[in-house]
Structures are given as structure tokens and as C-alpha cells.
Design a protein around this motif. Structure first.
Motif, PDB file in Angstrom:
ATOM      1  N   THR A 224       3.558   1.114  -4.092  1.00  0.00           N
ATOM      2  CA  THR A 224       3.482  -0.164  -3.359  1.00  0.00           C
ATOM      3  C   THR A 224       4.608  -1.093  -3.813  1.00  0.00           C
ATOM      4  O   THR A 224       5.270  -1.749  -3.001  1.00  0.00           O
TER       5      THR A 224
ATOM      6  N   SER B 177       2.359   5.044  -0.944  1.00  0.00           N
ATOM      7  CA  SER B 177       1.431   3.956  -1.243  1.00  0.00           C
ATOM      8  C   SER B 177       0.142   4.124  -0.431  1.00  0.00           C
ATOM      9  O   SER B 177      -0.967   4.011  -0.961  1.00  0.00           O
ATOM     10  N   ARG B 178       0.312   4.429   0.871  1.00  0.00           N
ATOM     11  CA  ARG B 178      -0.862   4.633   1.742  1.00  0.00           C
ATOM     12  C   ARG B 178      -1.693   5.824   1.275  1.00  0.00           C
ATOM     13  O   ARG B 178      -2.910   5.789   1.232  1.00  0.00           O
TER      14      ARG B 178
ATOM     15  N   ASP C 241       7.485  -2.366  -1.365  1.00  0.00           N
ATOM     16  CA  ASP C 241       7.729  -3.810  -1.191  1.00  0.00           C
ATOM     17  C   ASP C 241       9.179  -4.164  -1.498  1.00  0.00           C
ATOM     18  O   ASP C 241       9.741  -5.087  -0.916  1.00  0.00           O
TER      19      ASP C 241
ATOM     20  N   GLU D  74      -0.414   4.643  -6.715  1.00  0.00           N
ATOM     21  CA  GLU D  74      -0.488   3.693  -5.596  1.00  0.00           C
ATOM     22  C   GLU D  74       0.229   2.386  -5.962  1.00  0.00           C
ATOM     23  O   GLU D  74       1.008   1.846  -5.177  1.00  0.00           O
TER      24      GLU D  74
ATOM     25  N   ARG E 237      -3.932   4.936  -1.531  1.00  0.00           N
ATOM     26  CA  ARG E 237      -4.804   3.761  -1.401  1.00  0.00           C
ATOM     27  C   ARG E 237      -6.173   4.237  -0.939  1.00  0.00           C
ATOM     28  O   ARG E 237      -6.296   4.866   0.109  1.00  0.00           O
TER      29      ARG E 237
END
Ligand code: SF4
Length: 487
Positions: A411, A432-433, A415, A407, A436
């Protein structure tokens, strides 16, 4: 002749996170800080806590770190012969006089006494390869630019060391900017370039200050400008401050950033050596690559190529993160087994044992203890499914779960994605989602595998392919732990 350039173009401000420079108070969200926080059981800053996430302040030796930490890393040489750190173990260079009193600028003097072709031959025969990650032979790059007939050529120093875990270039720029400028002048002379740009990331304000100050001193002393050391050769230098974007470490994005354009990655060919900065042939070299040049010219290619292993000649600086007993910057000869670096030089982990190591930063494969007999060598590390990258070594212990690490890295990639390729723009955010815990996203292993393969095959640059390499290695080397995230 030389000025600190802070180009600002309103329409591209939204691309960057540090348009107004580094905030005085900010915590680092880089990967070394992430694994240190896990090991210590403390939270990392999240978006919305007053500023955008800042990925790596280059203080991984004291992670978790903030802008207010002012410690310095341990520096040592473990090579048979030191090319880079020996004088710097005693002190950083604080003045040009100090540098010249310890044989500084003699590499340039030797180079100016040679013809351009011979300077390039020395670099070629030394076997020096780019230290920014790709490992491309530096001499070949220089010769390609030298062959171009263009009237204008450039030398660019890539000081955008954005790989979390690496603080090597920060150290070199702060401790010895003189050698880097000397090297840029040598390169300019060899390839026929009369202008250099030094691009330094905003996260390193001290490096910018020292580099600008060194350039001013060198201009006053006649090492820069119309008539370098009375040779008739002209070389001018501009320093450009980055504005907070990982992707500017990619050479085509970096050139666009210098040009004041939105720093997206461009398709190659044409390569920068043919059509680079402002459309002209350009040598772009990373900081550590350049730092080797004055030594090679002073001591000859043979002294350099005698060091090393296989196609990886010379030495490499490695930066070890705070979870090692001995974090710091170490000069190590290529060919040294990784287990020597992690256990003898690094002293093993402060707490527990090593679960895995990211040898080339987060956007490359993870290496696990079974693989630590691998030697420090571009090709051997590649065979183990990882990459040497900048040489920022991040070890983590059992406190870091692989799902959490996935994650964190996804992320970071989301970004920092420039958004040009769909698999990277959408895939990194989706990964990333997926990992999470509070996202409510339904976990689907087949979807995870599809996203990773699209990243591997549909990404234009190392950010997307590196994310895929990291996820694939996590999937293979921590198969049970990754699969358990989907149960
Ligand atoms: S892989 Fe990602 S960062 Fe690289 S060019 Fe494509 S969108 Fe941009």
C-alpha cells in the motif's frame, strides 16, 4: 543569496500530499508505527480519516507517533572513534558561535587552503560511500563533476529521507545543520560549483527551520556568498521544502521537483554528474554522506579509512525503532555483527522475540534471526538478500503477520509510486489488494509470483525493485506464512 523556496505549480499539485505543509495534527502511517501498532494491538490511521496517509514523521523511536510528539531519541556512539555523534550527544548546535567554538568550520578552512584536486583525493581515499542506499563512492562522484567543463554546476543535499524507519537525516539536520552547509561549501569548492540546493522534506518542519536559520547565520558571517572566508570563492545556497512525496528521495525525481516539474523518475544515463539540475553537472549527496566530509578533511582520509570493514569504510548511523528495549540513534563501525546491534545495543525486543528485521527500510529484504551473524557491510547484507538502505532498522515481533506486513508495504509503494512504469503502477496496487483482508480479491499465488517478478524486472527505480525484494524475501523466509494467505 539564500531563501526558503516553496515552488508551487498548480498543474503538479496533485502529485503531492503536503502542498500546504505538514498538518498540525496528524498520525504517522510509517512502517515502524505499523509494527508498533500491531505489537500494541491498536489501529493505524486509514485514508479518509481527515488527511492523506503520512509515511514516516521520523519519530520511529516513539512509535506509534504523531506530529504532536516532541520527544528526542537516545543518541550514543559504539564505534572506536566517533565521526558524527560525539559532540551531539551533549547538545544540538543552536548557534554558529557554538559550532565554531568546537572546531566547526575548520574543515572548510583546511579545504580552502588546499587545491581542489587534493580535496577530492582526500574524499576518494577515505573510502566514503553514499549513505542514501546505493553506497556509491562519494569521491568518484565528486571527481566526475569536477571533470565536467560546464560553466554552471550544482551541489544538492538530498534531505528527503522518506524511508520509513530512518530518522538519521532528520537528527543530523536538526542537531547540526552547520556541518551540512559547511560540507556543501567544501563540495562546491572541490567540484567548481557555485550554487547549492538543500532539499528537505515537508514532514521535517523543525529541520527546515533550523537549516534556514543556520544558513542565514552563515551568510551573515561570510561563509556563504560572493567571497567565502575571503577566498574569492563564491557559493550561494537555496533551501527547498519538499511537498510530501517519497519518490522525491530518488535523485532524478528530486531534481525535477526542484525545477518545479512533475517529479517522475528519469532514465539514466545521462547521470546527474553529467546532466543534472537544470541540465548541468550536479553532485547529489545524502545528508549523512555530507555530514562525514568536514571530519574527513579535518582529520585526514586515513583516520576515516582506518575504521570499517571490507569496502565499507568508516562508521554508520543506525536508527532503531520503538520495539527495541533501547530505541535511538547509534553510531556503529562497519563490520559490527547485526546481532550485536540488535541484542547488545538495541537490548532486544520490549515484548517477545525478534521475528524479523527490515534493515534498510520496508523496500528491501527482511532479515531473520538465523542471519544476524551478518556484519554491517553493504556487500554482506546484500548477500543475505537485503539492503542497508538509509540504515533505518525496523524490528517486528510475532504480533505482525507477514500477510499484513505485505499489505502495508504494498500500500505504501502503491501510494508513493510515480506511475511511470506499468509493473509498478499496477503491480503495487494489485499486491496491496491481494493481501487486504476485506478486498474480496481472490488470492492467487501464481499471480502473486508473477506480479513480484514483473516488479523486479520492469521497474525503473528502487521503489519497484525494492517492493519486489521485500516480497521475495517474505516468500523465501516466511514461506509457510505467505502460502497460508492463499489457502
Ligand atoms: S519503479 Fe515505480 S516509482 Fe520507480 S519509476 Fe517506475 S513507476 Fe516510478
Amino acid at each position: 543569496m539564500m531563501h526558503l523556496q516553496t515552488r508551487s505549480s498548480e498543474e503538479i499539485r496533485s502529485f503531492y500530499t503536503l502542498n500546504d505543509g505538514l498538518p498540525q495534527k496528524a498520525e504517522c502511517s510509517g512502517t515502524a508505527c505499523f509494527v508498533a501498532s500491531k505489537s500494541m494491538g491498536i489501529p493505524l490511521p486509514h485514508k479518509g480519516s481527515g488527511h492523506e496517509r503520512i509515511y514516516c514523521l521520523g519519530k520511529c523511536f516513539s512509535a506509534p507517533a504523531s506530529t504532536e510528539d516532541s520527544g528526542v531519541p537516545r543518541i550514543a556512539n559504539f564505534s572506536r572513534k566517533s565521526v558524527l555523534v560525539e559532540p551531539l550527544m551533549k547538545h544540538p548546535y543552536e548557534s554558529l558561535d557554538q559550532y565554531t567554538s568546537e572546531s566547526g568550520m575548520s574543515g572548510l578552512k583546511v579545504a580552502l587552503s588546499m587545491d581542489q584536486d587534493s580535496v577530492i583525493s582526500e574524499v576518494e581515499k577515505s573510502g566514503l560511500r553514499g549513505r542514501g542506499g546505493a553506497g556509491f563512492p562519494t569521491g568518484i562522484k565528486w571527481r566526475s563533476v569536477a571533470k565536467e567543463k560546464a560553466g554552471k554546476k550544482y551541489v544538492v543535499m538530498n534531505g528527503d529521507e522518506g524511508d520509513p524507519g530512518s530518522y538519521i537525516d532528520r537528527f543530523l539536520m536538526e542537531y547540526n545543520p552547520y556541518a551540512l552547509i559547511e560540507s556543501m561549501i567544501i563540495c562546491g569548492y572541490a567540484v567548481g560549483a557555485s550554487v547549492g540546493y538543500a532539499y528537505i522534506r515537508a514532514e521535517y518542519p523543525e529541520a527546515i527551520r533550523k537549516f534556514v536559520s543556520a544558513a542565514r547565520e552563515m551568510a551573515s558571517a561570510g561563509f556563504l556568498g560572493r567571497d567565502v572566508m575571503g577566498s574569492g570563492f563564491q557559493f550561494d545556497l537555496e533551501v527547498v521544502q519538499g511537498k510530501g512525496s517519497y519518490i522525491c528521495g530518488e535523485e532524478t525525481a528530486l531534481m525535477r521537483s526542484i525545477e518545479g516539474l512533475r517529479p517522475e523518475v528519469s532514465v539514466r544515463p545521462p547521470y546527474p554528474t553529467e546532466k543534472g539540475l537544470f541540465g548541468n553537472p550536479t553532485v547529489i549527496d545524502n545528508v549523512e554522506t555530507l555530514a562525514n566530509i568536514p571530519w574527513i578533511i579535518r582529520n585526514g582520509h586515513q583516520a576515516y579509512s582506518e575504521l570499517g570493514y571490507g569496502k565499507s569504510r568508516g562508521t554508520k548511523l543506525l536508527s532503531l525503532n520503538s520495539l527495541f528495549v533501547n530505541p535511538g540513534i547509534y553510531e556503529v563501525e562497519f563490520g559490527t555483527p547485526l546481532e550485536t546491534i540488535f541484542y547488545e545495543i538495541g537490548g532486544g525486543m520490549k515484548h517477545g522475540s525478534i521475528k524479523g528485521v527490515m534493515v534498510g527500510g520496508p523496500l528491501s529484504g527482511i532479515m531473520v534471526p538465523d542471519e544476524f551473524k551478518t556484519r554491517l557491510d553493504y556487500e554482506e547484507i546484500r548477500k543475505a538478500g537485503a539492503s542497508l538502505g538509509h540504515g533505518g532498522i525496523i524490528a517486528f515481533d510475532e504480533a505482525t503477520g507477514i500477510g499484513d506486513l505485505l499489505e502495508h508495504v504494498a500500500t505504501f509503494a502503491a501510494d508513493e509510486s510515480c506511475g511511470k512504469c506499468t509493473p509498478c503502477r499496477l503491480g503495487t496496487a494489485e499486491l496491496s489488494r491481494m493481501f487486504r483482508k476485506d478486498s474480496g480479491s481472490s488470492l492467487d499465488y501464481a499471480r502473486f509470483e508473477r506480479d513480484v517478478e514483473s516488479l523486479a524486472t520492469g521497474s525503473l527505480c528502487g521503489l519497484g525493485t525494492g517492493m519486489a525484494e521485500f516480497a521475495r524475501s517474505a516468500k523465501i523466509k516466511f514461506s509457510y506464512e505467505v502460502k497460508s494467505c492463499f489457502m
